[in-house]
Scaffold this active site. Structure first.
Site, PDB file in Angstrom:
ATOM      1  N   HIS A 118     102.513 149.904  37.023  1.00 34.49           N
ATOM      2  CA  HIS A 118     103.845 150.377  37.391  1.00 34.49           C
ATOM      3  C   HIS A 118     103.834 151.788  37.962  1.00 34.49           C
ATOM      4  O   HIS A 118     104.822 152.226  38.543  1.00 34.49           O
ATOM      5  CB  HIS A 118     104.819 150.273  36.199  1.00 34.49           C
ATOM      6  CG  HIS A 118     104.600 151.290  35.127  1.00 34.49           C
ATOM      7  ND1 HIS A 118     103.915 151.019  33.969  1.00 34.49           N
ATOM      8  CD2 HIS A 118     104.999 152.580  35.021  1.00 34.49           C
ATOM      9  CE1 HIS A 118     103.912 152.083  33.200  1.00 34.49           C
ATOM     10  NE2 HIS A 118     104.565 153.050  33.808  1.00 34.49           N
ATOM     11  N   ASP A 147      99.926 145.025  33.654  1.00 38.69           N
ATOM     12  CA  ASP A 147     100.354 146.402  33.911  1.00 38.69           C
ATOM     13  C   ASP A 147      99.164 147.349  33.921  1.00 38.69           C
ATOM     14  O   ASP A 147      99.208 148.453  33.354  1.00 38.69           O
ATOM     15  CB  ASP A 147     101.395 146.869  32.894  1.00 38.69           C
ATOM     16  CG  ASP A 147     102.163 148.106  33.398  1.00 38.69           C
ATOM     17  OD1 ASP A 147     101.984 148.457  34.570  1.00 38.69           O
ATOM     18  OD2 ASP A 147     102.908 148.694  32.604  1.00 38.69           O
ATOM     19  N   GLY A 239     105.882 160.089  33.322  1.00 41.53           N
ATOM     20  CA  GLY A 239     104.770 160.802  33.948  1.00 41.53           C
ATOM     21  C   GLY A 239     103.491 160.705  33.144  1.00 41.53           C
ATOM     22  O   GLY A 239     102.394 160.897  33.672  1.00 41.53           O
ATOM     23  N   ASN A 240     103.614 160.403  31.843  1.00 41.19           N
ATOM     24  CA  ASN A 240     102.429 160.158  31.012  1.00 41.19           C
ATOM     25  C   ASN A 240     101.816 158.788  31.293  1.00 41.19           C
ATOM     26  O   ASN A 240     100.652 158.544  30.939  1.00 41.19           O
ATOM     27  CB  ASN A 240     102.768 160.229  29.527  1.00 41.19           C
ATOM     28  CG  ASN A 240     102.655 161.625  28.947  1.00 41.19           C
ATOM     29  OD1 ASN A 240     103.645 162.220  28.560  1.00 41.19           O
ATOM     30  ND2 ASN A 240     101.435 162.152  28.909  1.00 41.19           N
ATOM     31  N   SER A 241     102.595 157.883  31.877  1.00 40.65           N
ATOM     32  CA  SER A 241     102.104 156.524  32.105  1.00 40.65           C
ATOM     33  C   SER A 241     100.774 156.540  32.846  1.00 40.65           C
ATOM     34  O   SER A 241     100.603 157.233  33.853  1.00 40.65           O
ATOM     35  CB  SER A 241     103.119 155.728  32.926  1.00 40.65           C
ATOM     36  OG  SER A 241     104.233 155.381  32.150  1.00 40.65           O
ATOM     37  N   LEU A 296      98.745 128.223  30.147  1.00 45.04           N
ATOM     38  CA  LEU A 296      98.877 126.984  29.395  1.00 45.04           C
ATOM     39  C   LEU A 296     100.316 126.492  29.329  1.00 45.04           C
ATOM     40  O   LEU A 296     100.559 125.290  29.279  1.00 45.04           O
ATOM     41  CB  LEU A 296      98.355 127.175  27.965  1.00 45.04           C
ATOM     42  CG  LEU A 296      96.863 127.472  27.806  1.00 45.04           C
ATOM     43  CD1 LEU A 296      96.544 127.716  26.334  1.00 45.04           C
ATOM     44  CD2 LEU A 296      96.029 126.319  28.348  1.00 45.04           C
ATOM     45  N   GLY A 297     101.261 127.420  29.287  1.00 41.63           N
ATOM     46  CA  GLY A 297     102.654 127.022  29.141  1.00 41.63           C
ATOM     47  C   GLY A 297     103.087 126.886  27.703  1.00 41.63           C
ATOM     48  O   GLY A 297     103.915 126.036  27.371  1.00 41.63           O
ATOM     49  N   VAL A 298     102.524 127.747  26.831  1.00 37.55           N
ATOM     50  CA  VAL A 298     102.934 127.746  25.427  1.00 37.55           C
ATOM     51  C   VAL A 298     103.386 129.145  25.047  1.00 37.55           C
ATOM     52  O   VAL A 298     102.984 130.138  25.662  1.00 37.55           O
ATOM     53  CB  VAL A 298     101.791 127.308  24.481  1.00 37.55           C
ATOM     54  CG1 VAL A 298     101.295 125.926  24.845  1.00 37.55           C
ATOM     55  CG2 VAL A 298     100.644 128.317  24.500  1.00 37.55           C
TER      56      VAL A 298
END
Length: 509
Positions: A118, A147, A239-241, A296-298
């Protein structure tokens, strides 16, 4: 670094507790001393500290100082610029200029820097500023769902930081955050690990502020789900991200990512992606250029005490729900099954299942062992692709270009626009929370790097007009895009703060 610092901190666990109590007691003594000194003296003293107590505090202070001195050179500031004027976006008649700022940490001396997706997503230009003042432009490889991103700069012999084993992080340990909050480079904050294994959802429309607990992500705007985060009270701010969370050995234990705050500033509740996860994704980005995670869809969850008693099993990932028509459903996996193994790897909890799927690419078959009704079943699942990954279209195009098998996508409008749209059906209204009465076509996917991506189109936007012509179907938009010469404009309806707003967008080619 680890050797001398380890020796410095070779004290029993009880010593750490006593140090914490001593720091608290020191503040109390200082206040009492201040009140006891006659007003006319005008002097505040801490003379009640013993020599041993002062020496202990000095040792701690010296240790933190050395940690910061040796780690700061590998922490960088990142500026990510999006040239909105060149992209042609216009909001209510004005052309905004967007420039993001974050942090990063050098993980390879040949110019590879780890940060958050991000921080750099959608940027046309990324500039990295080092502690010695050097500024270098970088190229980006990114993974939306995790991310995590890596930035490559043309440099060698860069200072790097050692990466810890984040599985060994425990609440109560010291934690140091280094980064560029509000653009203030090389800012250091110190605290503790408050908790581990925090699961949170962060929508794209609320950058890095955590959603309230208990909300179903399927009913929220597009965003990221973090299955396990490290919580810290070391101050983390915008800004720490992308910057590192460091332990007392100078090793990176996490990448600072989000905060829980009503006002947008630090309130002592910050979160970092465990470095084991970030490193895993970064290695795939560096070595393969992308992350081809399986799906997987779980909806997995950790077993509660009640679940363990009820199901008679102590470890595994409980299947809370199965998405109809997705790979797990087709293979016969059911809600209340417990996944205990994937391709020979033991699954102890929900995050193990999620991490394992980072290494089972779409299109491959996975062998799962599940416990159902006290019996262990072996099931084969043909793994799919995550449907919510905005990079999915780009990844599939690369797969097909390389000759790999990949599922086909029905993208009615791509071409020069770079967006997939659909009719506004009742299902679409429910999925994107669209009010009645809207006309046009709804955006369901945006290809990275395309005009639609550059001007900020996103899933859930409703395109009402193209060059002044009202839209009713995707075919109408396709035809207009194909006939358009040069620049064109869109009228888009978007939910902003819970209200539908009209946005005029100019796309320049």
């Amino acid at each position: 670094m680890k050797g001398w610092l380890s020796r410095l901190f070779q004290t029993p666990a009880g010593m750490y507790i006593s140090i914490g109590m001593l720091i608290g007691a020191t503040a109390t003594v200082a206040i009492i001393s201040y009140r006891a000194v006659p007003a006319q003296a005008g002097i505040v003293t801490a003379s009640s500290l013993t020599n041993a107590e002062e020496a202990t505090l000095a040792t701690i202070e010296s240790a933190f100082t050395k940690i910061v001195e040796q780690t700061s050179p590998a922490v960088v500031s990142i500026q990510a610029k999006k040239d909105m004027a060149a992209s042609g976006i216009s909001i209510f008649g004005s052309v905004p200029s967007l420039q993001g700022q974050g942090s990063g940490v050098v993980i390879r001396s040949d110019g590879w820097i780890l940060t958050n997706d991000h921080v750099v997503r959608g940027a046309d230009k990324v500039t990295v500023e080092f502690a010695d003042g050097r500024r270098l432009e970088g190229t980006v490889r990114r993974d939306y769902l995790g991310d995590v991103a890596v930035v490559k700069v043309d440099a060698n012999n860069l200072p790097t930081l050692q990466l810890a084993n984040s599985d060994e992080v425990k609440p109560g340990q010291f934690a140091i955050a280094i980064g560029s909050p509000f653009g203030l480079e090389n800012t250091v904050t110190i605290g503790h690990i408050s908790a581990i294994s925090r699961a949170q959802y962060v929508p794209d429309s609320t950058p890095r502020l955590l959603m309230p607990r208990g909300q179903d992500p399927r009913n929220l705007p597009p965003g990221r789900y973090y299955p396990t985060l490290i919580q810290t009270d070391a101050a983390i701010n915008p800004g720490n991200s992308g910057g590192p969370l460091i332990n007392i050995h100078g090793e990176v234990i996490g990448i600072n990512t989000a905060i829980a705050s009503d006002m947008g500033g630090n309130v002592g509740v910050g979160f970092a992606i465990p470095i084991n996860i970030a490193q895993d994704i970064a290695n795939q980005l560096i070595n393969k250029g992308r992350v081809a995670r399986g799906y997987l869809g779980v909806e997995p969850a950790d077993l509660s005490a009640e679940d363990r008693d009820r199901l008679g099993i102590n470890s595994g990932a409980l299947v809370k729900s199965v998405q109809k028509g997705d790979p797990a459903d087709k293979a016969g996996i059911k809600a209340d099954d417990v996944v205990i193994e994937i391709n020979g790897t033991k699954i102890n909890r929900a995050v193990d299942l999620r991490m394992k799927m980072l290494h089972v690419p779409p299109g491959e078959q996975a062998t799962l062992k599940v416990v159902r009704g006290g019996k262990t079943l072996t099931m084969n699942v043909m793994v799919g692709s995550p449907p919510m990954d905005p990079d999915l279209g780009q990844h599939l195009e690369r797969d097909l270009a390389e000759g790999d098998e990949a599922p086909k996508l029905d993208l009615p409008v791509r071409g020069r626009l770079g967006a997939a749209v659909a009719e506004i059906t009742e299902d679409a209204r429910k999925e994107y929370k669209l009010p009645q009465g809207l006309s046009g076509v709804v955006v369901v996917e945006v290809q990275p790097g395309t005009p639609a991506d550059r001007v900020g189109l996103r899933p859930g936007d409703v395109i009402e007009q193209f060059n002044g012509k009202k839209l009713r179907t995707p075919d109408e938009l396709r035809s207009l895009v194909e006939k358009a010469q040069g620049n064109y404009s869109l009228v888009v309806r978007r939910s902003i703060g819970g209200q539908m707003a009209t946005i005029q967008i100019q796309i320049r080619e």
